[in-house]
Design a protein around this motif. Structure first.
Motif, mmCIF file in Angstrom:
data_model
loop_
_atom_site.group_PDB
_atom_site.id
_atom_site.type_symbol
_atom_site.label_atom_id
_atom_site.label_comp_id
_atom_site.label_asym_id
_atom_site.label_seq_id
_atom_site.Cartn_x
_atom_site.Cartn_y
_atom_site.Cartn_z
ATOM 1 N N TYR A 55 0.830 -1.086 0.050
ATOM 2 C CA TYR A 55 0.159 0.020 0.094
ATOM 3 C C TYR A 55 1.013 1.214 0.067
ATOM 4 N N GLN A 87 1.038 5.621 0.930
ATOM 5 C CA GLN A 87 0.221 6.567 1.469
ATOM 6 C C GLN A 87 1.012 7.834 0.986
ATOM 7 N N ARG A 92 -4.308 6.184 2.478
ATOM 8 C CA ARG A 92 -3.437 4.771 2.119
ATOM 9 C C ARG A 92 -4.353 3.930 1.205
ATOM 10 N N TYR A 127 3.788 0.853 2.606
ATOM 11 C CA TYR A 127 3.619 -0.331 3.723
ATOM 12 C C TYR A 127 3.308 -1.553 3.170
#
Length: 112
Positions: free
Chosen positions: A37, A39, A45, A94
């Motif tokens: 992911y 952001q 996100r 992430y």
């Protein structure tokens, strides 16, 4: 929960490449879906890419053809190969083990 630790982020020029790694403290074999992911500043996100234990993948439209997600279950590691990077790819990336496992994130900055 398994611990996920991302690495490989950094500063890269537009058009360049970078490979992110997500190392798990334990086996990821039992986690059917692993994902990356992103952001960006001021944004929520969102999904970049995901992969199942069977190797099926899903990508955000914005990265299709440029990014490749892979997983090595024996090494308990998930990778994200990022090519032809654009400034809009900038953000904190992430690693996620669905549904509740998250890494701490690694910063990717793409300069124009």
């Amino acid at each position: 929960q398994v611990q996920l630790v991302e690495s490989g982020g950094g500063l890269v020029q537009a058009g360049g490449s970078l490979r992110l790694s997500c190392a798990a403290s334990g086996s990821i074999f039992g986690i059917n879906v692993m994902g990356w992911y992103r952001q960006a500043p001021g944004k929520q996100r969102g999904l970049v890419a995901a992969i199942t234990t069977g190797g099926r993948t899903n990508y955000a439209d914005s990265v299709k053809g440029r990014f490749t997600i892979s997983r090595d279950n024996a090494e308990n590691t998930v990778y994200l190969q990022m090519n032809s990077l654009k400034p809009e790819d900038t953000g904190v990336y992430y690693c996620r083990g669905y549904p509740d496992n998250w890494g701490q994130g690694t910063q990717v900055t793409v300069s124009s």
